[in-house]
Design a protein around this motif. Sequence first.
Motif, mmCIF file in Angstrom:
data_model
loop_
_atom_site.group_PDB
_atom_site.id
_atom_site.type_symbol
_atom_site.label_atom_id
_atom_site.label_comp_id
_atom_site.label_asym_id
_atom_site.label_seq_id
_atom_site.Cartn_x
_atom_site.Cartn_y
_atom_site.Cartn_z
ATOM 1 N N ALA A 104 0.823 -1.206 0.000
ATOM 2 C CA ALA A 104 0.000 0.000 0.000
ATOM 3 C C ALA A 104 0.860 1.261 0.000
ATOM 4 N N VAL A 105 1.962 1.236 0.741
ATOM 5 C CA VAL A 105 2.872 2.384 0.741
ATOM 6 C C VAL A 105 3.460 2.580 -0.652
ATOM 7 N N LEU A 106 3.896 1.488 -1.282
ATOM 8 C CA LEU A 106 4.432 1.586 -2.638
ATOM 9 C C LEU A 106 3.391 2.140 -3.592
ATOM 10 N N SER A 107 2.169 1.660 -3.488
ATOM 11 C CA SER A 107 1.102 2.149 -4.364
ATOM 12 C C SER A 107 0.848 3.628 -4.134
ATOM 13 N N GLY A 108 0.973 4.068 -2.867
ATOM 14 C CA GLY A 108 0.786 5.484 -2.569
ATOM 15 C C GLY A 108 1.867 6.367 -3.152
ATOM 16 N N THR A 109 3.057 5.805 -3.391
ATOM 17 C CA THR A 109 4.109 6.587 -4.049
ATOM 18 C C THR A 109 3.898 6.660 -5.554
ATOM 19 N N GLN A 110 3.061 5.778 -6.092
ATOM 20 C CA GLN A 110 2.793 5.745 -7.529
ATOM 21 C C GLN A 110 1.528 6.490 -7.906
ATOM 22 N N SER A 111 0.632 6.688 -6.932
ATOM 23 C CA SER A 111 -0.659 7.323 -7.212
ATOM 24 C C SER A 111 -1.111 8.109 -5.989
ATOM 25 N N TRP A 112 -1.387 9.406 -6.174
ATOM 26 C CA TRP A 112 -1.894 10.202 -5.061
ATOM 27 C C TRP A 112 -3.288 9.739 -4.651
ATOM 28 N N LYS A 113 -4.041 9.230 -5.595
ATOM 29 C CA LYS A 113 -5.360 8.689 -5.259
ATOM 30 C C LYS A 113 -5.216 7.488 -4.343
ATOM 31 N N ALA A 114 -4.264 6.609 -4.654
ATOM 32 C CA ALA A 114 -4.011 5.455 -3.784
ATOM 33 C C ALA A 114 -3.507 5.911 -2.422
ATOM 34 N N TRP A 115 -2.706 6.972 -2.389
ATOM 35 C CA TRP A 115 -2.195 7.516 -1.129
ATOM 36 C C TRP A 115 -3.335 8.014 -0.256
ATOM 37 N N PHE A 116 -4.316 8.680 -0.842
ATOM 38 C CA PHE A 116 -5.427 9.229 -0.068
ATOM 39 C C PHE A 116 -6.363 8.133 0.429
ATOM 40 N N PHE A 117 -6.703 7.199 -0.421
ATOM 41 C CA PHE A 117 -7.657 6.156 -0.040
ATOM 42 C C PHE A 117 -7.011 5.025 0.759
ATOM 43 N N GLY A 118 -5.691 4.911 0.695
ATOM 44 C CA GLY A 118 -5.046 3.764 1.326
ATOM 45 C C GLY A 118 -5.200 2.510 0.494
ATOM 46 N N SER A 119 -5.128 2.658 -0.816
ATOM 47 C CA SER A 119 -5.348 1.529 -1.721
ATOM 48 C C SER A 119 -4.202 0.539 -1.647
ATOM 49 N N LEU A 120 -4.541 -0.727 -1.748
ATOM 50 C CA LEU A 120 -3.517 -1.756 -1.807
ATOM 51 C C LEU A 120 -2.735 -1.660 -3.104
ATOM 52 N N ASP A 121 -3.422 -1.331 -4.191
ATOM 53 C CA ASP A 121 -2.796 -1.288 -5.515
ATOM 54 C C ASP A 121 -2.927 0.104 -6.103
ATOM 55 N N ALA A 122 -1.972 0.455 -6.955
ATOM 56 C CA ALA A 122 -1.965 1.785 -7.565
ATOM 57 C C ALA A 122 -3.101 1.964 -8.561
ATOM 58 N N GLY A 123 -3.728 0.864 -8.993
ATOM 59 C CA GLY A 123 -4.889 0.955 -9.866
ATOM 60 C C GLY A 123 -6.161 1.275 -9.107
ATOM 61 N N ASN A 124 -6.085 1.247 -7.771
ATOM 62 C CA ASN A 124 -7.193 1.621 -6.904
ATOM 63 C C ASN A 124 -8.412 0.713 -7.051
ATOM 64 N N PHE A 125 -8.169 -0.596 -7.000
ATOM 65 C CA PHE A 125 -9.287 -1.531 -7.016
ATOM 66 C C PHE A 125 -9.841 -1.736 -5.606
ATOM 67 N N ILE A 126 -8.949 -1.873 -4.603
ATOM 68 C CA ILE A 126 -9.367 -2.141 -3.234
ATOM 69 C C ILE A 126 -8.371 -1.503 -2.272
ATOM 70 N N THR A 127 -8.852 -1.098 -1.106
ATOM 71 C CA THR A 127 -7.980 -0.504 -0.100
ATOM 72 C C THR A 127 -7.543 -1.577 0.904
ATOM 73 N N VAL A 128 -6.616 -1.217 1.772
ATOM 74 C CA VAL A 128 -6.325 -2.060 2.927
ATOM 75 C C VAL A 128 -7.516 -1.963 3.877
ATOM 76 N N ASP A 129 -7.517 -2.773 4.921
ATOM 77 C CA ASP A 129 -8.670 -2.811 5.826
ATOM 78 C C ASP A 129 -8.518 -1.870 7.007
ATOM 79 N N LYS A 130 -7.756 -0.807 6.848
ATOM 80 C CA LYS A 130 -7.565 0.213 7.874
ATOM 81 C C LYS A 130 -7.675 1.588 7.221
ATOM 82 N N PRO A 131 -7.971 2.614 8.002
ATOM 83 C CA PRO A 131 -7.876 3.968 7.454
ATOM 84 C C PRO A 131 -6.423 4.275 7.108
ATOM 85 N N PRO A 132 -6.182 5.290 6.290
ATOM 86 C CA PRO A 132 -4.861 5.415 5.659
ATOM 87 C C PRO A 132 -3.844 6.294 6.362
ATOM 88 N N PHE A 133 -4.097 6.800 7.572
ATOM 89 C CA PHE A 133 -3.217 7.834 8.116
ATOM 90 C C PHE A 133 -1.782 7.350 8.265
#
Length: 739
Positions: free
Chosen positions: A65-94
């Motif tokens: 998720a951290v790696l995906s957040g470095t590849q996509s600001w959208k993934a960084w905001f949502f806490g996405s597992l993948d940079a394509g933003n299909f699904i997030t991790v099961d925690k809030p992203p702070f």
Amino acid sequence: MTSATDPHPQPTVTADAPPPAPHRAPPDRAPRWSLPALIAILILAAVLYSWNLSGSGLNSFYSAAVLSGTQSWKAWFFGSLDAGNFITVDKPPFALMVMGLSCRVFGYGTWQMMLPMILLALATIWIVHASVKRVWGHGAATVAALVLALTPITVAINRDNNPDTLLVFLMAGGAALALRAVHNGRLLPLVGSAVCFGLAFNTKMLQGYIALPAVFAVYLYAAKPGLVKRIVNLLIAGVALAVSSFWWAAAVSLVPADDRPYIGGSTDGTAWDLIMGYNGLGRILGGEGNGGGGGGGGGGFSGTAGIGRLFNDILGGQISWLIPFAAIACAGGLLLRGRAPRTDPTRAALLLWGGWTALHYLTFAMAEGTMHPYYTTALAPGIAALCGGGGVMLLRAFRTDRRWAWVLPAGLAVTAVWAVVLLRRASGWNTWLWPAVAVVMALAIVGLLVFRSATGLRVRLLAASVTAAVVAAVAGPAAYAWSVPSGSGGGMGGTNPTAGPSTGSGFGGGPGGGAPGGGGGRGDFGGGQLPGGTQQGGGFPGGQQGGQATPGGGNGEAPGGAGQPGGTPPNGNATGGTAPGGTDTGNGTRPGGFGGGMGGGASSELTAYLKKHQDGAKWLLAVSSSQSAAQLIVSSGEPVISMWGWSGSDKAMTLARLKELVKKGELHYVQIGGGGMGGGPGGGGDVSTEVTEWVQKNGTAVKESEYGSTTGSDTAQSSSSSSGSNQSTVYRLDPSDVD
């Protein structure tokens, strides 16, 4: 009456007057040893948290998720597992946001990811030290800082990229600010406290609120303003708490479902469901992806729920060393302050840190849902503050009041006895330590009794006895703590980090151990389980039973994966390597635990083939679980879809959604097997069966010969597969395959 020469005299305790506040030297008269002692403790903690860090495995779930957040600001905001933003991790992203910003600045890697977490861990020690010093003085603050720094499970989790390090920092900051608001009566520190707890909520949701009732209750009772003003201030703080807690969930809700990733861990793709279900009441009551009640969910990790859980074979050595002394110190301190004014700062601090400890203890002990040992690190600040502050109060009462002369020695004796019990549980591990603890503590208690009323030079002998007691009390925790960076203890890497030798029978259990329904093997797996793998008699959906993994060798079978020499941990850890989330075994396995382990995976040859034939698709591959997807994301650097989330129960992938992705050319490859698409409640069942049947009917299986395999098989198997029970097949799907 206060004299002009000593604004903080130390009066005598009498039966007719309330006991005085503990003696405190004002800031300009701080003992010369105080600052050097704090610096030494911080240096010690920094070594424990960072030594050999690059050789230890992080949690690939969060690493991805951290790696995906470095590849996509959208993934960084949502806490996405993948940079394509299909699904997030099961925690809030702070927490992911904090680590992601560090990696965006310094580059992606273990040290870059862990630098802010280590700094936050050190800041937590400083906060607790400062808060205790303000009430009880420098000696108490030094003891509190030392206890916190050496808490075994705290050392283990502070070397990992789980969110708990940030969570504890924010809660400790909130508690310290609340005490300041109690002391000075001002609104701003109370609002700051509420904001800290709100940000803690955005780190691990309802766990960030566990201590909050004690914090607000202490302010309502002990703060200086009048009752109406206190209530008004709490209402204002409540608004700040709500805003800082729910801004992310509200922002997510404002984004249309089609434009945001599926919120992992939820049953309907919303943050609100995640708050109330999987990361809320589900943790306490079980269900909602947290396993069944009666200790079934958490039992595989921390033992059966019950009031004594934190003293069991699994959790005892992680957190319980000083719980008895902290309880005695808290009760004794409250009795000593019994007739003090309502606004007495010492009693307020005892109530706050005592409430913090009691609330966390009861929550973790009685939780029927998922209960990892590392959750108990949240107890450490409360235990540390009570041992430091309450311990100093017991020492003063020991010296000034004959009625209290037995309490401190009794508390120290109980501490030593419990330390001996914990150390003897670790059969064959540092067998010299428990006799040493017993002897040193016995001599320390004798010294305290002999020099109790010492004056002049003999006071130094009393001080030496106190020092010896502190050393004996922390020796066991220190040995457990050092085992993690030294590589002589600890287990399960970033997935379920622990300290010290393996002594329990839960996941990561010791000799003869095994999770409920699992095998009775020795070592780190012990027949235990992880989400995404099943075992005999039930367990989690979507995988195979884990076999045995003997310490240091044996061809054990990892839960949900295939046999790997030496019982390789499921997050991909093996000897050598530095990549976050896993290490390179040197036999073709890629960094990040590439090659199965937890519910399938793909060989490096297959991944190279998929990247070569990605043909502009957004996602490299779709797999069944977040564990497998995370390992592949870290290893390949490409987005990978987790169809059913961490627990296998997410409804993230439906047949209609899959067809849409294939038709748009955003996804070409889907893996079936190797941990399977059996899924679980919600994500599994009819949904996964429907998806599986459609893929098998319409897709084209990728033969191993197409990507360089020499096995001669016509299907693509996971690189970790060693039996037909863990086979996986990758299918190619093109827009023309959609009905």
